[in-house]
Each structure stands twice: as structure tokens, then as C-alpha cells.
Design an enzyme around this catalytic site. Structure first.
Site, PDB file in Angstrom:
ATOM      1  N   THR A 167       0.849  -1.194   0.000  1.00 29.59           N
ATOM      2  CA  THR A 167       0.000   0.000   0.000  1.00 29.59           C
ATOM      3  C   THR A 167       0.882   1.240   0.000  1.00 29.59           C
ATOM      4  O   THR A 167       0.666   2.180  -0.783  1.00 29.59           O
ATOM      5  CB  THR A 167      -0.945  -0.010   1.214  1.00 29.59           C
ATOM      6  N   ASN A 210      -4.990  -9.903  -7.611  1.00 26.44           N
ATOM      7  CA  ASN A 210      -5.111 -10.597  -6.332  1.00 26.44           C
ATOM      8  C   ASN A 210      -6.409 -11.385  -6.183  1.00 26.44           C
ATOM      9  O   ASN A 210      -6.497 -12.264  -5.348  1.00 26.44           O
ATOM     10  CB  ASN A 210      -4.989  -9.592  -5.184  1.00 26.44           C
ATOM     11  N   GLN A 227       1.382  -9.768  -5.761  1.00 23.43           N
ATOM     12  CA  GLN A 227       0.997 -11.174  -5.859  1.00 23.43           C
ATOM     13  C   GLN A 227       1.942 -11.982  -6.745  1.00 23.43           C
ATOM     14  O   GLN A 227       1.919 -13.212  -6.705  1.00 23.43           O
ATOM     15  CB  GLN A 227      -0.426 -11.284  -6.431  1.00 23.43           C
ATOM     16  N   SER A 244       5.521  -6.967  -1.258  1.00 27.06           N
ATOM     17  CA  SER A 244       5.060  -6.987   0.126  1.00 27.06           C
ATOM     18  C   SER A 244       5.463  -8.306   0.757  1.00 27.06           C
ATOM     19  O   SER A 244       5.162  -9.376   0.234  1.00 27.06           O
ATOM     20  CB  SER A 244       3.542  -6.825   0.157  1.00 27.06           C
ATOM     21  N   ALA A 245       6.153  -8.234   1.905  1.00 24.80           N
ATOM     22  CA  ALA A 245       6.733  -9.454   2.488  1.00 24.80           C
ATOM     23  C   ALA A 245       5.670 -10.477   2.882  1.00 24.80           C
ATOM     24  O   ALA A 245       5.876 -11.678   2.731  1.00 24.80           O
ATOM     25  CB  ALA A 245       7.583  -9.081   3.713  1.00 24.80           C
ATOM     26  N   HIS A 246       4.526  -9.994   3.364  1.00 29.79           N
ATOM     27  CA  HIS A 246       3.576 -10.970   3.924  1.00 29.79           C
ATOM     28  C   HIS A 246       2.875 -11.811   2.865  1.00 29.79           C
ATOM     29  O   HIS A 246       2.169 -12.760   3.190  1.00 29.79           O
ATOM     30  CB  HIS A 246       2.566 -10.288   4.853  1.00 29.79           C
ATOM     31  N   CYS A 293     -21.610  -9.606   0.235  1.00 27.91           N
ATOM     32  CA  CYS A 293     -21.897  -9.665   1.660  1.00 27.91           C
ATOM     33  C   CYS A 293     -20.647  -9.721   2.518  1.00 27.91           C
ATOM     34  O   CYS A 293     -20.711  -9.451   3.710  1.00 27.91           O
ATOM     35  CB  CYS A 293     -22.781 -10.870   1.951  1.00 27.91           C
TER      36      CYS A 293
HETATM   37  C1  LIG Z   1      -2.374  -6.754  -5.589  1.00 23.45           C
HETATM   38  C2  LIG Z   1      -2.188  -6.141  -4.243  1.00 23.45           C
HETATM   39  N1  LIG Z   1      -1.721  -4.898  -4.133  1.00 23.45           N
HETATM   40  C3  LIG Z   1      -1.532  -4.310  -2.936  1.00 23.45           C
HETATM   41  C4  LIG Z   1      -1.822  -4.947  -1.760  1.00 23.45           C
HETATM   42  C5  LIG Z   1      -1.590  -4.250  -0.455  1.00 23.45           C
HETATM   43  O1  LIG Z   1      -0.443  -4.772   0.143  1.00 23.45           O
HETATM   44  P1  LIG Z   1      -0.034  -4.511   1.651  1.00 23.45           P
HETATM   45  O2  LIG Z   1      -0.896  -5.414   2.459  1.00 23.45           O
HETATM   46  O3  LIG Z   1       1.396  -4.900   1.732  1.00 23.45           O
HETATM   47  O4  LIG Z   1      -0.248  -3.064   1.950  1.00 23.45           O
HETATM   48  C6  LIG Z   1      -2.327  -6.257  -1.821  1.00 23.45           C
HETATM   49  C7  LIG Z   1      -2.668  -7.002  -0.604  1.00 23.45           C
HETATM   50  O5  LIG Z   1      -3.757  -6.944  -0.099  1.00 23.45           O
HETATM   51  C8  LIG Z   1      -2.509  -6.858  -3.092  1.00 23.45           C
HETATM   52  O6  LIG Z   1      -2.989  -8.102  -3.194  1.00 23.45           O
END
Ligand SMILES: Cc1ncc(COP(=O)(O)O)c(C=O)c1O
Lengths: 129, 406
Positions: B74, B153, B181, B201-203, B328
Site C-alpha cells: 500500500t 489478487n 501477488q 510486500s513481504a507478507h 456480503c
Molecule cells: C495486488 C495487491 N496490491 C496491494 C496490496 C496491499 O499490500 P499490503 O498489504 O502490503 O499493503 C495487496 C494485498 O492486499 C494486493 O494483493
């Protein structure tokens, strides 16, 4: 999302699932909602005299929508048409402890009841000479 | 087999034990601030950071100097889009993106629109893919940036990144791709793929939450950014703030593992993904694949189960941790903007489930998941007036629905 135990109970053991003969003179059918909106309820009542003797439903929708319509069929059975007209969505909200984002499910169930009754009444009207 | 089964690897991934092990010393004994130049604690932290930069660079074909650490994608997206927009405003104020992007991109673009930028939101095709021709047609003399994700994603569709990158470089327009992703799942090479900016993004790749990186190209062309966070001038002035050393070490280790295991892991997850789809479609009719069969992440399967609403299905498969594109599950009561942009039909969007497999998924789990899904869909179809209609031969598209306006 956390569901109330009553919603879970209706979802896991829905009451009165099925269909009645929609062509029968004493059966009223209501179909409300739309697939694009994520909810469609079909609710049917079978009437003897002015009393609802059977009610059935089928619902495409979230757990709260399934529970709302299942509960509605339970409440409808044994009621007169006039009594059935008094069922309010707020009673469904209360009974199932629906959160605000799910209130539309109860509204849809009320609409389904009204629509089934209207269909029944229309058939009776058409049946008059 | 432990329940519930985690099949939401696009949402996040567990930290690989090897990653955790690499991180641990940096919380306690090696806790220095990487910006401390005057003692061994700082030097130790700095060298760990530099190693992580190398590890990340190696995975994506970049040099260590081109890596800027962030708190995740983000932030990387915000920095890339706002940073480029501000820096190149004199050159032009037009940005091209797509309707299927992550909210972090879409909302950042909306923010820029309020600041006087113009954004073109391309509509992807029915599989979620944006073609290079669509990008070419949208380019204008004042276009400064093309922002298109590598892998989606929700449906896992891969954009033709290399073609788009080539086009952008030929036209002198910067190219940002959201690699959240894709990195670690499919081969990424910022040189061969002509990428100028890319976020990680590491997670999403078995590292910790709250840490990520932005690749910023240093030559051909040299990309410049206006910092969005002011302070001590860390990260070559592009992103101030004391570095999250343990997190960065974890990200580095995660990238090293991903690089070493990518080919094998991608084979394995592809097999798991396809096994799940095969079992489900062998037992159920009216199952629709959302996404692109050919150009797809190896670990993502997005299916719509016609005549069954997604949230009720998720309730029915509560031993599985999955996501739905249904209204929902979000606060908005709108179905997924990604499926909408692909024009799959709102009814199918409401019936969609995303299954994400990953490093720790087993055959046994996939088989169990398939059984659960099959049983729940069958039960809910018995409850579904739409399934009943379909079986009576009524096309639900032709029905005049009296939708209420609640
Ligand atoms: C395609 C994509 N972009 C951005 C993000 C945001 O990443 P982060 O959780 O590292 O802020 C995500 C994760 O939700 C994602 O899947």
C-alpha cells in the site's frame, strides 16, 4: 462476520424448504429480489379457508437471507391471511438478531410474504365468476 | 490435518520458519538502528539491511541500490504513484491504469484526480487481462505513468507485463507494476520486463506483515520520486523513517527462499490448484472459472458456483478459510470491483470463491476442501430457487426480476 445462533440454526437446519404446486388455485407464490443483487427469495403459501396451512421457501442469498425466509415460513403456518399481513421485517430482525447490514434480508422476506399473499388473492379474484 | 484449512494465500501467508529464524536475532541482540553510524550495533543492522537489499534485488533482477524499503505494498503504491505524479507534473498529468487494480492503486488515483491529474481506467477483458493494444490506444503526449498490476489478487490473472513495459519504454512513459501477488510466484526480471517501478510486500511471500519494498529504476531511465514521508532522509531521501530491521531481514530471507524454490514451488502449487479444480468440476455442473486459464498465478483458483450465493457458501464451508467476491463479505454490499470490471455478470460475481494454495498446502487438504465445497454447493442448490429454475429450463437472464431498492 459473526452470525447469531438463530441464524446459524436456520442456515444449518432450514425449515420448510421446497416448492408447492404454483399452478394450484389455493397456492400463492412470491418471488422477490434479483440474482444481480445477490438475493432471490421464493416463498409459497397454501391456503385452506382463510388460513395458511403450509408454507415453503427456496432462497438464493446469504445466511441471513436464508434464515429470514426460513423463519418467515415457520411464522406463516397456521396464521390467517390477515395475520400474515401483519408480519413486519423488524420482528424478523429482532428474532434473528440481524446486524444493520443484513436488515435488507428481513425486508426482502417481508416483501416475499406480501407478494405470495398478493398472488393468492389475485388467483381468488380471478376465480370469481 | 488441522482445521480450519488455510486456502487464502492471496490474502496473506504464514511466515516461513526459516524466515522467522533469520529475523529473531534482530529483535534482541542485534537491535541496532541501521542509521547509527558510530557503533557496532548500527553497523550490524546496516549490513543486515544491505544483505536484504541484495536478496530482494536478486529475486527481481534489480541492483541493491534500486530497492527502497516500505511498510508494504500500500505504501509502495502510494509512493510510486504520488511520487511520480508530483515529480513529473510539468511533463504531463495523465496516468493510465485499469479497473481491476487493487484499491490501493484505485484510491491513490482518485486522490490524484482531485489534485488535477487525469486518469484513464482501462477495462480489462473478460479474463481480467489488459492488452498492450488497449494501453497503446490510451497513451497521450501528456501521459507520464502506466500503472498496471503484474498479477491480480482476486482472480490471479497475469497482465502482459513485458509487452506493456516495452511499449512504455519505447514511448518514454514510466511503467509501474504492482508485483505484490507475482513476486516469488512467477519469474520477474525488471530489466527484461522493462519495469521502472515495482512494489513487493513481504507478507504475501512467507515474510512478516508490515514490510515491503519499492524497486525504483536508477538508469535507462533514471526514475525520480518526490518523497511522501519527510524526515531523516533515509532510503536516499525517498522514504524517511527508521528502518524496520527485523522485518527487512525477513523480507530478504523470504526473497532468497522464493528465488531458490520458485520453479519447484510453482510446479507444486499448480498441481494443487488444478487438483482442486478437477475434483470440484468432476462433481458439480455450472462451475465457472474466473480469470485466465493460460495466464494465471500458479496458486490461485477463483470459481463461481452458479445459483449459490458466495457468503452462504462460505458459511457452509466453514472448515475452510477462503474469500468470496460476493457483496456480503464486504461492507459495501457491492460485489467485487474486479469481477465487475471483467463483466462476468453480477450474479456470478456474487457466487465467487477464491481458493489460494501455497507452500504449506497438502494434497490431503485439497481433497478435503473439494469434498466440503461439493457437499455445500449441492445442499445450497437444493435451497436455491435459481437452480430450480435452471433445471426447469428457465434462463434466469430472461426473467423480469422485481428487485427491491433496499
Ligand atoms: C495486488 C495487491 N496490491 C496491494 C496490496 C496491499 O499490500 P499490503 O498489504 O502490503 O499493503 C495487496 C494485498 O492486499 C494486493 O494483493
Amino acid at each position: 462476520m459473526a452470525y447469531s445462533n438463530k441464524v446459524l440454526d436456520h442456515y444449518n437446519n432450514p425449515r420448510n424448504v421446497g416448492s408447492l404446486d404454483k399452478g394450484a388455485q389455493n397456492v400463492g407464490t412470491g418471488v422477490v429480489g434479483a440474482p444481480e443483487c445477490g438475493d432471490v427469495m421464493k416463498l409459497q403459501i397454501q391456503v385452506e379457508g382463510d388460513r395458511i396451512v403450509d408454507a415453503k421457501f427456496k432462497t438464493f442469498g446469504c445466511g441471513s437471507a436464508i434464515a429470514s425466509s426460513s423463519l418467515a415460513t415457520e411464522w406463516l403456518k397456521g396464521k390467517t391471511i390477515d395475520e400474515a399481513m401483519q408480519i413486519k421485517n423488524t420482528q424478523i430482525v429482532e428474532e434473528l438478531a440481524l446486524p444493520p447490514v443484513k436488515i435488507h434480508c428481513s425486508v426482502l422476506a417481508e416483501d416475499a410474504i406480501k407478494s405470495a399473499i398478493a398472488d393468492y388473492k389475485k388467483k381468488q379474484g380471478a376465480g370469481q365468476p | 490435518m488441522k482445521l480450519p484449512i488455510y486456502l487464502d494465500y492471496q490474502a496473506t501467508t504464514p511466515v516461513d520458519p526459516r524466515v522467522l529464524e533469520a529475523m529473531l536475532p534482530y529483535f534482541t541482540s542485534q537491535f541496532g538502528n541501521a542509521a547509527s553510524r558510530s557503533h557496532a550495533f548500527g553497523w550490524e543492522a546496516e549490513s543486515a539491511i544491505e544483505k536484504a537489499r541484495e536478496q530482494i534485488g536478486a529475486l527481481i533482477g534489480a541492483s541493491a541500490k534500486e530497492i527502497v524499503f516500505t511498510s508494504g505494498s500500500t505504501e509502495g503504491i502510494n509512493l510510486a504513484l504520488k511520487g511520480v505524479a508530483e515529480m513529473y507534473a510539468e511533463k504531463g498529468k495523465h496516468i493510465i491504469t485499469s479497473q481491476a487494480e487493487h484499491k490501493a492503486v484505485l484510491d491513490t488515483c482518485k486522490h490524484l484526480e482531485k489534485r488535477g491529474y487525469e486518469v484513464t481506467y482501462l477495462q480489462p477483458d473478460k479474463t481480467g487481462r489488459v492488452s498492450v493494444d488497449a494501453v497503446a490506444a490510451a497513451l497521450r503526449p501528456d501521459t507520464i505513468l502506466v500503472a498496471l498490476m503484474w498479477a491480480n489478487n482476486e482472480v490471479g490473472t497475469l497482465n502482459p507485463v513485458r509487452e506493456i513495459g516495452e511499449l512504455c519504454h519505447a514511448k518514454g512513459v514510466l511503467f509501474f507494476t504492482d508485483g505484490t501477488q507475482a513476486v516469488g510466484k512467477v519469474p520477474v526480471d525488471v530489466e527484461a520486463d522493462h519495469v521502472d517501478l515495482l512494489c513487493v510486500s513481504a507478507h504475501k511471500l512467507y515474510g512478516p506483515k508490515g514490510v515491503g519494498a519499492l524497486y525504483v529504476r536508477r538508469k535507462n531511465p533514471r526514475v525520480r520520486l518526490v518523497a511522501q514521508m519527510d524526515g531523516g532522509g533515509h532510503e536516499r531521501g525517498m522514504r524517511s523513517g527508521t528502518l524496520n530491521v527485523p522485518g527487512i531481514v525477513g523480507l530478504g530471507k523470504a526473497c532468497e527462499l522464493a528465488r531458490a524454490e520458485l520453479v519447484e514451488e510453482s510446479k507444486r502449487t499448480t498441481a494443487l490448484r488444478d487438483r482442486l479444480e478437477r475434483k470440484i468440476t468432476a462433481a458439480l455442473d455450472f462451475v465457472h472459472l474466473n480469470g485466465n486459464r493460460e495466464h494465471r498465478l500458479p496458486n490461485c483458483l477463483n470459481l463461481s458456483f452458479a445459483f449459490v450465493e458466495g457468503e452462504s457458501l462460505i458459511m457452509g464451508i466453514n472448515k475452510l478459510a477462503v474469500s468470496s467476491g460476493s457483496a456480503c463479505t464486504s461492507a459495501s454490499l457491492e460485489p467485487s470491483h474486479v469481477l465487475r470490471s471483467m463483466a462476468v455478470g453480477d450474479d456470478l460475481a456474487h457466487s465467487s470463491i477464491r481458493f489460494g494454495v501455497g507452500r504449506f498446502t497438502t494434497d490431503e487438504e485439497v481433497d478435503f476442501a473439494a469434498e466440503q465445497v461439493i457437499a455445500a454447493v449441492k445442499r445450497l442448490r437444493e435451497l436455491s430457487p435459481l437452480y430450480e429454475m435452471a433445471q426447469e429450463g428457465i434462463d434466469i437472464k430472461t426473467v423480469n426480476w422485481q428487485a427491491s431498492n433496499h
